[in-house]
Structures are given as structure tokens and as C-alpha cells.
Scaffold this motif. Structure first.
Motif, mmCIF file in Angstrom:
data_model
loop_
_atom_site.group_PDB
_atom_site.id
_atom_site.type_symbol
_atom_site.label_atom_id
_atom_site.label_comp_id
_atom_site.label_asym_id
_atom_site.label_seq_id
_atom_site.Cartn_x
_atom_site.Cartn_y
_atom_site.Cartn_z
ATOM 1 N N LEU A 181 -3.732 25.468 108.451
ATOM 2 C CA LEU A 181 -3.853 25.685 109.800
ATOM 3 C C LEU A 181 -5.216 25.530 110.273
ATOM 4 C CD1 LEU A 181 -0.968 28.127 110.993
ATOM 5 C CD2 LEU A 181 -0.813 25.639 110.465
ATOM 6 N N ASP A 182 -5.452 24.937 111.479
ATOM 7 C CA ASP A 182 -6.797 25.120 111.902
ATOM 8 C C ASP A 182 -6.753 26.576 112.746
ATOM 9 O OD1 ASP A 182 -5.752 24.797 114.547
ATOM 10 O OD2 ASP A 182 -6.189 22.665 114.328
ATOM 11 N N LEU A 183 -8.041 26.990 113.079
ATOM 12 C CA LEU A 183 -8.264 28.228 113.626
ATOM 13 C C LEU A 183 -7.528 28.456 114.905
ATOM 14 C CD1 LEU A 183 -12.201 28.393 113.166
ATOM 15 C CD2 LEU A 183 -10.332 29.794 112.073
ATOM 16 N N GLU A 184 -7.435 27.470 115.947
ATOM 17 C CA GLU A 184 -6.619 27.722 117.092
ATOM 18 C C GLU A 184 -5.073 27.833 116.777
ATOM 19 O OE1 GLU A 184 -7.509 24.808 119.989
ATOM 20 O OE2 GLU A 184 -9.443 25.344 120.128
ATOM 21 N N ALA A 185 -4.614 27.167 115.627
ATOM 22 C CA ALA A 185 -3.119 27.001 115.233
ATOM 23 C C ALA A 185 -2.785 28.492 114.569
ATOM 24 C CB ALA A 185 -2.838 25.947 114.307
ATOM 25 N N ILE A 186 -3.689 28.960 113.907
ATOM 26 C CA ILE A 186 -3.467 30.499 113.397
ATOM 27 C C ILE A 186 -3.488 31.341 114.426
ATOM 28 C CG2 ILE A 186 -4.752 32.240 112.220
ATOM 29 C CD1 ILE A 186 -5.725 29.966 110.271
ATOM 30 N N ASN A 453 -28.380 25.153 95.363
ATOM 31 C CA ASN A 453 -29.105 25.756 96.189
ATOM 32 C C ASN A 453 -28.705 25.415 97.598
ATOM 33 O OD1 ASN A 453 -30.489 23.199 96.709
ATOM 34 N ND2 ASN A 453 -32.252 23.907 95.310
ATOM 35 N N PHE A 454 -27.692 24.590 97.997
ATOM 36 C CA PHE A 454 -27.059 24.267 99.085
ATOM 37 C C PHE A 454 -25.488 24.169 98.893
ATOM 38 C CE2 PHE A 454 -28.231 22.308 103.459
ATOM 39 C CZ PHE A 454 -26.869 22.095 103.703
ATOM 40 N N LEU A 455 -25.022 25.239 99.365
ATOM 41 C CA LEU A 455 -23.579 25.537 99.109
ATOM 42 C C LEU A 455 -22.754 24.858 100.247
ATOM 43 C CD1 LEU A 455 -22.958 28.995 97.548
ATOM 44 C CD2 LEU A 455 -22.439 26.717 96.605
ATOM 45 N N ILE A 456 -21.852 23.810 99.909
ATOM 46 C CA ILE A 456 -21.032 23.381 101.247
ATOM 47 C C ILE A 456 -19.382 23.662 100.781
ATOM 48 C CG2 ILE A 456 -19.912 21.171 102.186
ATOM 49 C CD1 ILE A 456 -22.837 20.028 101.955
ATOM 50 N N LEU A 457 -18.817 24.734 101.559
ATOM 51 C CA LEU A 457 -17.556 25.031 101.032
ATOM 52 C C LEU A 457 -16.589 24.579 101.955
ATOM 53 C CD1 LEU A 457 -18.897 28.749 100.278
ATOM 54 C CD2 LEU A 457 -18.552 26.905 98.882
ATOM 55 N N ASP A 458 -15.613 23.872 101.577
ATOM 56 C CA ASP A 458 -14.461 23.287 102.336
ATOM 57 C C ASP A 458 -13.050 24.302 102.089
ATOM 58 O OD1 ASP A 458 -12.881 21.634 104.025
ATOM 59 O OD2 ASP A 458 -13.133 19.959 102.985
ATOM 60 N N GLU A 459 -12.915 24.970 102.755
ATOM 61 C CA GLU A 459 -11.665 25.909 102.647
ATOM 62 C C GLU A 459 -11.681 26.835 101.586
ATOM 63 O OE1 GLU A 459 -10.059 26.677 105.226
ATOM 64 O OE2 GLU A 459 -9.558 25.084 106.764
ATOM 65 N N PRO A 460 -12.874 27.448 101.444
ATOM 66 C CA PRO A 460 -13.040 28.232 99.930
ATOM 67 C C PRO A 460 -11.909 29.194 99.924
ATOM 68 C CG PRO A 460 -14.687 28.764 101.491
ATOM 69 C CD PRO A 460 -14.006 27.724 102.378
ATOM 70 N N VAL A 486 -16.556 25.376 106.277
ATOM 71 C CA VAL A 486 -15.387 25.027 106.764
ATOM 72 C C VAL A 486 -14.312 26.300 106.097
ATOM 73 C CG1 VAL A 486 -13.486 23.513 107.228
ATOM 74 C CG2 VAL A 486 -16.040 22.665 107.228
ATOM 75 N N THR A 487 -13.540 26.899 107.237
ATOM 76 C CA THR A 487 -12.705 27.966 106.812
ATOM 77 C C THR A 487 -11.807 28.375 108.053
ATOM 78 O OG1 THR A 487 -12.156 29.888 105.903
ATOM 79 C CG2 THR A 487 -14.024 29.813 107.162
ATOM 80 N N HIS A 488 -10.635 28.694 107.784
ATOM 81 C CA HIS A 488 -9.755 29.097 108.769
ATOM 82 C C HIS A 488 -9.476 30.505 108.723
ATOM 83 C CE1 HIS A 488 -7.063 28.601 105.210
ATOM 84 N NE2 HIS A 488 -6.400 29.850 105.553
ATOM 85 N N ASP A 489 -10.176 31.368 107.737
ATOM 86 C CA ASP A 489 -10.411 32.446 107.601
ATOM 87 C C ASP A 489 -11.411 33.233 108.598
ATOM 88 O OD1 ASP A 489 -10.980 35.332 106.886
ATOM 89 O OD2 ASP A 489 -10.041 35.004 104.746
#
Length: 628
Positions: A181-186, A453-460, A486-489
Motif C-alpha cells: 500500500l502507498d502512504l495514503e492508502a495506509i 556509498n550511495f544507498l537506494i532503498l526501494d521498500e526496504p 522509498v517506503t510505506h513505513d
């Protein structure tokens, strides 16, 4: 009123016992969350309580006159049906009335139609289809005529969630309902559950969600259940007290065990001179001491590659798929230790942007220039592409058999896996035997061992337990490189990011200086503000958000140019901020090392002062940067 009770439940997979002889009860009005470490058996317990999986031993009883709705992690849907048909395929009195009405219409049966209309009136089911569309829309599903077979895994989970919610059961059982779920759906789901008078049992790692929805937390730890009356914050407080009491009891038992072991050794062998009751007590004590499971600790003290002055420059980036514009002339220059959150509804292009930044997808126009020292670590939503018959330790050794830590020491693959909570037995398990959370933890390890040295985190945060999330957050807070998340948390994002990119649709990206909650508060307050009044603007301590796309369309001649004095100020600010950050890190290390009460108080005060100075200088630097 008791809705559900379970007695002496046990479940074992192979040689691994998840839980044994546990008891559980749930009453009307309870809103209970089951929490615990990855692989502890939460999903298995929930499935047993929902009646989807039989226990090895024990009994589950559900009150006969109540309805139960169950959302599985992997819901079973009919791929041939449309979204609307699948949702209508659920079970409830209203749904039965709607189906009977639709059937009477198609069969031209006046008597059946009259009965169906009467039932629709009695159950107030006339607006049911509108309610279904509303719930689906809030969960991000707009096309109700789309075939289920064409949906992604995340969309299927949302359709299954809508099907359960629309049934309005007496007891709602949900396994990780906020995943996908995206943030608004949560936030919609959070509001929905809070306004319902029903009874809820769920598994979730979303800490804000737990805190705002639940009135009881049940922890599954080492095969036993521990219940806490209260929300998640209360659970944390009481769990700390329990662990402290357990540690004290363990030390007491260990001392007794040493004395009793010496007594046992002094006794003559093969004679009946030992006190039988004392022998039995010794065996019981030995089981408590040797059977105690020590709490694992995830250690992320890994080396990070040095990052140069030039990091990542994005200029006039555009991307569309057909008529849908995802990015329109997006421009941004990443700075040292940038902590950026990426926000937007599902389908707005968050993952597309990440894939372009890492070179996995080409933009339609614009350019991305990475500095020569930049080393990306990309943690994606996709599952590990590893054969199920490969052992866990072999997976890591294929990347590196020996790794360097931040302090220069070396560590073997086996030792590193142990730090990531994989004991020796688990290291030699096949990948197929890992739980969803354990696979995600292994995926995180494989990203970090490459020293990015550049972290990209997609829904970690998907499928990671709360303990792992807390340690990951601590690691990222001290990570010396850049982080794009990017996270829904919402808790995870609030704790880590310093500003957010908001994908607003039609290719527009807004840069807001603050975390997710700051942005929501600003956005929600916009209709109430009189934007024409200068007083309201000056009273705000927050920077106004910047539309990065719109900023590019402004002609250079319309920009205010910095004066010579402002230019010098701008150039010096970055160095001043870096010095303050370094001093803050030094003081934090001193604070962590302990000291006299007066010293600790002085250091804490200095950290607060440094934070204020850093915030003021950063605000000024951002304001001047608008005119560079």
C-alpha cells in the motif's frame, strides 16, 4: 464476549519447532497485533487461528454466530474474474443480496426481483457497489473491470484486502495488511479500522500503524506468547522491563546451577545416596540455563567506500509511458549525506526514477551524471534471483569470502551471516527454507557487503521484523554517504529523511524540507491558510516546499542574483555545516562512551545547540541556493 480461543497449540516444520503448547484468547472489541522476529512463526500462528492451516497439536475454537474475514499474505484469487466480480465473490449478507438482485434482473423473474429488492432495502445494500468502488479507489485500484490475471502481486493483495473489508466481518484477521500500500492508502486503512467497531487480529511491522490501531500487542518470542495490554509504545516499555527481569533471573539461575553442579559432582556414582528431589531440581535448572536463547543482535558495522565532492547531478530528466507523464524536466544535485524520501501514489513513477538514477532504465530526455567515486547499493522490491537449492553461506561467498569492517578488521562470510542473525544451522539451510523476512535480510546483506556509498532503498521495510528495522535505522543514521528511500513505513521515513521528493502527477516533483509527517502537516494545512497574508508565511519556521519541475521553467532573467556578500556567505556555509556535523559526531561518541553526570549533561546540551546551528545554517544555505 469470547470470539476465539486456542489451547495448547504446537507447530513444527521439519526439525524446527515454531511454538509448543501456546494458549491464546480474543474477545469482542479486541484489536490485537502479533509481533516477533522473522521466522518466529507469526504467519503460521495467524494461519492456524484463521483456520487455514491445521496445528500439529491443540485446538482452535471460534464462536459459531460470528463471521470471520481472513487476508493471507499470498491471497488466492480467481484470475478469470474482473476486480469487481472478485470482490463481489466474498461472503456477507449484503453481497448475497446484491448477487440475488443481479441474478433476478438477468432472468426476468418478477417475483424473485421483488424479493431481492426487499432484501436489498432491508440490508441497506443499494449503495454497496458505490462503497466497493470507494474502498478499491482508496486502496489504489481504479479500473474495476480489469481482469485479476493482469494485476501485479501488490494489486492482487489490495483487491483481496478490499474483498475482506467490504464483507464487514465480526472478526478481521489480516497478515501484513500495509504491505504493497502507498502512504495514503495506509492512512485510509488506519482510519477505516479505527472507525469500525469490529474485532481485529493482525500481523504487522508498521510501528505507527500498530500504535494507532491496536489496543493489545502479543509477542511471539522463542516459541512462547507474551501479551501486553496497550498500544505499541506501551509494549516497548513493558518488554524492556520483562527482558531486564529475565536477565536477572537467568543470572540467579546460573549461580545456583554452578553450586548444584559442584554438589552433583561430589556425590558417589552408582549409589542411591543422592536426594532424588534435588536431582530432579538440578535437571530442571540445567534446562533453564542451557535452554535460554540469547537475543541476537544485527550488526551493520560495514566499511563504506569514500565519496568524492561530486556525487550525482540530475538535469531536466523526463520520462513518459504512452500518454502518462512520470517526470517532466526534473533537476536536482545531490549533496553530501543527503537523506531523501521519495513519496507518491502507486504508479506515479517512484521505482521508475530509481531505475533511471542507477542506469537500469534510460530517460526520454535529460542527463544523469554520477561522480567518479559514487558506488550505488540498490535494494529493490524484487525477490532474490537465487536458486532455491543453493545454501545461504554459498550465496554470500559468491560475492566475497572475506569482508572489511569500518574499523579495518576483516570478517568471514560465516561471521558476517552470524551478525545478520543467521546462526550456523541457518547458514547451511537452502534458500527455499528461508522465510520472506529472512530472504529480505539476506538481500540487504548482499547489497551492503559491496561497500556502497550511495544507498537506494526501494521498500526496504517489507517483511523485515521490528528488531531488524531498528538496527537498520541506526546504521542509516550514521551512514556517511547518501540515502534515497522509498517506503510505506512512516516511522522509518520520519526517523531518517531530511527532505522529501513528492511525485504529484503530470511529471511534477515537489521538494519539501522536512520528513513525511512535516510534509503531511503542511499539505493538510494548505486549504486553511490565507496564502496572501505575509504574516502567516513569516510565522512559519518551515521552508516552503519547492516545485523542482516548475523551477526549471523559470527564465534565468527572472531570478534574483546573489550579491557578492551573499555569494561569499553561500560558499562558506557548506564548510561551516560540515564542521558542525563533525563536531556533533565527536560529541555523540563522547556521550556514548559514558562519563560523569555533569559531563553527560554538558554534552547533551552541546548536541542540542549544534542541531539548532546546523538547522539554521542549512535553512540559510537552501534559501541562497535557490538563486545560484
Amino acid at each position: 464476549m469470547n470470539y476465539l480461543s486456542a489451547e495448547n497449540l504446537s507447530k513444527t516444520y521439519g526439525d524446527r519447532t515454531l511454538f509448543r503448547n501456546v494458549n491464546f484468547g480474543l474477545s469482542r472489541g479486541d484489536k490485537i497485533a502479533i509481533v516477533g522476529a522473522n521466522g518466529s512463526g507469526k504467519t503460521s500462528l495467524l494461519s492456524i487461528l484463521a483456520g487455514a492451516t491445521p496445528p500439529d497439536d491443540g485446538l482452535v475454537s471460534v464462536r459459531k454466530d460470528i463471521t470471520v474475514g481472513y487476508l493471507d499474505q499470498q491471497p488466492d484469487l480467481n484470475e478469470a474474474l474482473t476486480v469487481m466480480e472478485e470482490v463481489l465473490a466474498g461472503e456477507s449478507a449484503q453481497l448475497d443480496a446484491v448477487r440475488a438482485y443481479e441474478k433476478a434482473l438477468t432472468h426476468d423473474d418478477p417475483a424473485a426481483l421483488e424479493r431481492a429488492m426487499s432484501q436489498m432495502e432491508k440490508l441497506e445494500a443499494w449503495d454497496y457497489e458505490a462503497q466497493i468502488r470507494q474502498i478499491l479507489g482508496e486502496l489504489g485500484i481504479q479500473d474495476v473491470e480489469q481482469r485479476v490475471g493482469t494485476l501485479s502481486g501488490g494489486q492482487r493483495k489490495r483487491v483481496a484486502l478490499a474483498r475482506v473489508l467490504i464483507q464487514n466481518p465480526d472478526l478481521l484477521i489480516l497478515d501484513e495488511p500495509t504491505n504493497h500500500l502507498d502512504l495514503e492508502a495506509i492512512e485510509y486503512l488506519e482510519s477505516f479500522l479505527n472507525t469500525q467497531n469490529g474485532t481485529l487480529l493482525m500481523v504487522s511491522h508498521d510501528r505507527y500503524f500498530l500504535d494507532r490501531v491496536c489496543n493489545q500487542i502479543v509477542e511471539l518470542d522463542n516459541g512462547q506468547l507474551y501479551a501486553y495490554k496497550g498500544n505499541y509504545a506501551y509494549f516497548l516499555e513493558k518488554k524492556t522491563e520483562r527482558l531486564a527481569a529475565d536477565a536477572a533471573e537467568f543470572e540467579k539461575n546460573k549461580n545456583r546451577y554452578s553450586r548444584e553442579l559442584e554438589w552433583m559432582r561430589r556425590q558417589p556414582k552408582a549409589r542411591g545416596t543422592k536426594a532424588k528431589y534435588r536431582e530432579d531440581a538440578f535437571e530442571d535448572l540445567e534446562g533453564k540455563v542451557k535452554g535460554r536463547r540469547t537475543e541476537g543482535e544485527l550488526d551493520l558495522n560495514l566499511r563504506v567506500s569514500r565519496l568524492g565532492s561530486k556525487i550525482l547531478e540530475v538535469e531536466n530528466l523526463s520520462k513518459r509511458f504512452g500518454e502518462k507523464v512520470l517526470l517532466d524536466h526534473f533537476t536536482y544535485t545531490f549533496k553530501r549525506q543527503d537523506r531523501v524520501g521519495l513519496i507518491g501514489k502507486n504508479g506515479m513513477g517512484k521505482t521508475t526514477l530509481l531505475n533511471m538514477l542507477t542506469g537500469e532504465l534510460r530517460p526520454d530526455s535529460g542527463k544523469i551524471v554520477a561522480g567518479g567515486t559514487v558506488k550505488f547499493g540498490y535494494y529493490t522490491q524484487s525477490e532474490l534471483d537465487i536458486p532455491d537449492n543453493q545454501r545461504v553461506i554459498d550465496v554470500v561467498q559468491d560475492v566475497a569470502e572475506v569482508m572489511k569492517l569500518a574499523d579495518g578488521q576483516t570478517i568471514t562470510a560465516s561471521q558476517l551471516l552470524h551478525h545478520f542473525l543467521f546462526d550456523r544451522q541457518k547458514q547451511y539451510d537452502f534458500v527455499a527454507k528461508l522465510s520472506g523476512g529472512e530472504k529480505r535480510r539476506l538481500q540487504l546483506l548482499l547489497v551492503l557487503v559491496q561497500n556502497p556509498n550511495f544507498l537506494i532503498l526501494d521498500e526496504p521495510t517489507n517483511d523485515l521484523d521490528i528488531t531488524t528495522l531498528n538496527v537498520l535505522e541506526d546504521f542509516l543514521l550514521n551512514f556517511p554517504g547518501c540515502v534515497l528511500i522509498v517506503t510505506h513505513d512512516r516511522y522509518f521515513m520520519d526517523r531518517l529523511v531530511e527532505h522529501v521528493f513528492v511525485l504529484e502527477g503530470q511529471g511534477k516533483v515537489r521538494d519539501y524540507p522536512g520528513n513525511y509527517t512535516d510534509y503531511r502537516e503542511w499539505r493538510d494545512a494548505q486549504p486553511k491558510k490565507n496564502t496572501a497574508t505575509k504574516e502567516a508565511a513569516s510565522a512559519s519556521h518551515k521552508l516552503a516546499p519547492v516545485d523542482l519541475s516548475a523551477a526549471q521553467s523559470a527564465a534565468p532573467a527572472q531570478k534574483k542574483k546573489l550579491s557578492f556578500k551573499e555569494q561569499r556567505e553561500y560558499e562558506s556555509l557548506e564548510g561551516e555545516i560540515e564542521q558542525l556535523e563533525q563536531r556533533k559526531a565527536e560529541v555523540i561518541n563522547l556521550l556514548n562512551g559514558g562519563g560523569h553526570h555533569e559531563q553527560l549533561t554538558a554534552w547533551a546540551t552541546e548536541i542540542e545547540q549544534l542541531d539548532n546551528q546546523i538547522a539554521q545554517k542549512t535553512d540559510r544555505w537552501l534559501a541562497l541556493a535557490e538563486f545560484i
